[in-house]
Design an enzyme around this catalytic site. Structure first.
Site, short mmCIF file in Angstrom:
data_model
loop_
_atom_site.label_atom_id
_atom_site.label_comp_id
_atom_site.label_asym_id
_atom_site.label_seq_id
_atom_site.Cartn_x
_atom_site.Cartn_y
_atom_site.Cartn_z
N SER A 23 -3.73 2.62 0.97
CA SER A 23 -4.25 2.32 2.31
C SER A 23 -5.54 1.50 2.22
CB SER A 23 -4.57 3.62 3.05
OG SER A 23 -3.40 4.28 3.41
N ARG A 27 -6.53 -2.75 3.29
CA ARG A 27 -7.67 -3.09 4.16
C ARG A 27 -8.70 -3.91 3.41
NH1 ARG A 27 -4.96 1.36 5.73
NH2 ARG A 27 -5.08 2.06 7.89
N GLY A 94 4.88 -0.38 5.79
CA GLY A 94 4.56 -0.17 7.20
C GLY A 94 3.13 -0.56 7.50
N ASP A 318 1.51 12.05 4.37
CA ASP A 318 2.31 11.47 3.28
C ASP A 318 2.65 12.48 2.19
OD1 ASP A 318 2.34 9.05 4.55
OD2 ASP A 318 0.66 8.22 3.42
N ARG A 349 12.07 11.78 6.33
CA ARG A 349 11.69 12.70 5.25
C ARG A 349 12.05 14.15 5.55
NH1 ARG A 349 6.11 9.56 3.47
NH2 ARG A 349 7.17 8.07 2.10
N ARG A 393 8.12 8.24 -2.20
CA ARG A 393 7.56 9.59 -2.28
C ARG A 393 8.65 10.66 -2.45
NH1 ARG A 393 2.39 8.15 -1.57
NH2 ARG A 393 1.88 6.77 0.15
C1 S3P Z 1 -1.19 4.58 6.58
C2 S3P Z 1 -1.10 5.43 7.64
C3 S3P Z 1 -0.06 6.47 7.75
C4 S3P Z 1 0.61 6.77 6.41
C5 S3P Z 1 0.94 5.52 5.69
C6 S3P Z 1 -0.30 4.69 5.42
C7 S3P Z 1 -2.24 3.55 6.60
O1 S3P Z 1 0.93 6.04 8.66
O2 S3P Z 1 1.75 7.56 6.61
O3 S3P Z 1 1.56 5.82 4.45
O4 S3P Z 1 -2.54 2.97 5.54
O5 S3P Z 1 -2.79 3.30 7.68
P1 S3P Z 1 0.72 6.23 10.24
O6 S3P Z 1 -0.56 5.65 10.56
O7 S3P Z 1 1.85 5.54 10.92
O8 S3P Z 1 0.77 7.71 10.46
#
Ligand code: S3P
Length: 439
Positions: A23, A27, A94, A318, A349, A393
């Site tokens: 994450s 960023r 995502g 997660d 999941r 995962r």
């Molecule tokens: C993430 C936020 C989470 C997490 C994903 C990474 C991120 O998803 O499940 O693996 O980096 O912002 P959500 O924000 O949709 O819950």
């Protein structure tokens, strides 16, 4: 497509590190690209998800030099991105696709965002809808609910938005769009989701106000946007979680994982494991680029079932696949509720963990928003032939389950581990080799 066979083995012994936080890496690449000046990102996550974000920014004119440990990003400032000459492929990510949808909405060029088969099934409306309310021109399959998404950069206006989901991806997409909008953007979420974007904004000097889960940002800030030279990324607690649970359930294990991010919006797994009776010690707490960091030591212990409900879901989101393995080995029942978001992750999941753990002899019931797992109280799981559903995962959780099975666990389609933890297997073998047994 590769597969993996795990033989029962143990104990897990030794000290390891895990890849940088996925994450934070996304960023860090994004903010470094938008900053004025060069940033060296150390300890980045080399998983495919983050490499796709590197490729995306290169395609938008940002020079990024990569070594196995560092990224050097030559930021071009707030308006420095340029139109890519083809679609941007976010792969399985995502975070990549949703954050980019927000960031690109306010640029002065056109982009198409797409990804793999799993990404093209995941909901995008949660980002598209509010960004459209800011004035963005985004279209996509099924009215913008699914990728590919086509984003025509537009003039954006700040909005007040109450997100119906506690999602850091939604919040972050809006914060990135808000940077380019005129006026104030105010975002609230039902529960505080991970706050890496907010911490990264602070690190880069971008001003905003925050109170609980309410954030306000005045668009087009004239301060901030400057490189801070170096940005050090801690190890990913979500990757460490596989070995935290492994060390808890494989008898006689003793594992230390160094340099891990312990941001409180991510540490639900530590709270849940401790409540289950795990022996987790937090050592050497410190801070790095605005994120709390520590080393964690875990020794094997007897676990018992727990109840995990709504208020603890965002900070644990997660880790449910691997917590299902802990619950399967615990004594008594574990009940997970309020976790319907698990149905729209890399796989469903709830369904995938129920199906695969059943093959290993675990009594497990699916509910609409969670799972009820009857623990075996430390009795071996059954060897089985399992599927990963292309979900990194799920694959790694099943690999840890294989260590405590009574026969081989065969997992199909394990390439997906590359998404976040390319050297998962090497680390598993390293911990088993040091124990001198189990290979
Ligand atoms: C993430 C936020 C989470 C997490 C994903 C990474 C991120 O998803 O499940 O693996 O980096 O912002 P959500 O924000 O949709 O819950």
């Amino acid at each position: 497509m590769s597969s993996l066979t795990i033989n029962p083995a143990g104990p897990l012994i030794g000290t390891i590190s895990v890849p940088g936080d996925k994450s934070i890496t996304h960023r860090a690449i994004m903010l470094s690209a938008l900053a004025n000046g060069e940033t060296t990102i150390t300890g980045y996550c080399p998983g495919e998800d983050c490499l796709n974000t590197v490729r995306a920014f290169r395609a938008m004119g940002i020079r990024i030099d990569a070594t196995p440990t560092n990224l050097r990003v030559y930021g071009k400032g707030q308006w420095g991105l340029t139109e890519p000459d083809g679609p941007i492929d976010c792969g399985n990510s995502g975070t990549g696709i949703r954050l980019l949808a927000g960031l690109l909405a306010g640029q002065d060029f056109f982009t198409v965002l797409t990804g793999d088969e799993s990404i093209r099934r995941r909901p995008m409306g949660r980002v598209v809808k509010p960004v459209r309310a800011m004035g963005a021109a985004i279209t996509g399959r099924k009215g913008g609910e699914f990728a590919p998404l086509a984003v025509t950069g537009s003039r954006l206006q700040g909005i007040t938005y109450a997100s119906p989901v506690a999602s850091a991806q939604v919040k972050s997409a809006l914060l990135l769009a808000a940077l380019y909008a005129e006026g104030l953007t105010r975002i609230t979420e039902p529960r505080l989701s991970r706050d890496h974007t907010e911490r990264m904004f602070k690190f880069f000097g971008i001003p905003f106000r925050q109170e609980g889960s309410i954030i306000e940002l005045e668009g087009r800030p004239s301060v901030g946007w400057n490189s801070q030279g170096e940005l050090a990324i801690p190890g990913d607690l979500s990757s460490a979680a596989f070995f935290l649970v492994g060390a808890s359930i494989v008898p006689d294990s003793d594992v230390t994982i160094v340099n891990l991010g312990i941001n409180p919006t991510r540490t639900g797994v530590l709270d849940v494991l401790s409540e289950m009776g795990a022996r987790v010690r937090i050592l050497n707490t410190r801070e790095q680029a605005g994120e709390p960091v520590a080393d964690l030591r875990v020794c094997a212990s007897r676990l018992h079932g727990v109840r995990i409900g709504g208020d603890r879901i965002p900070q644990t989101i997660d880790e449910f696949p691997i917590l299902c393995i802990a619950a399967a080995m615990a004594e008594g029942e574990t009940v997970i509720t309020g976790a319907e978001e698990l149905r729209v992750k890399e796989s469903d999941r709830i369904a995938t963990m129920a199906a695969e753990l059943r093959k290993m002899g675990v009594s497990i019931a699916e509910t609409s928003d969670g799972l009820i797992i009857q623990g075996t109280a430390g009795r071996a799981l059954h060897g089985a032939s399992c599927a990963s559903y292309g979900d990194h995962r799920v694959a790694m959780s099943l690999a840890i389950a294989g260590l405590v099975a009574d026969g081989p666990v065969h997992i199909e389609n394990t390439d997906c581990m590359e998404t976040s933890f390319p050297d998962f297997n090497a680390k598993r073998l390293e911990l088993l080799t040091r124990s001198g047994r189990g290979l």
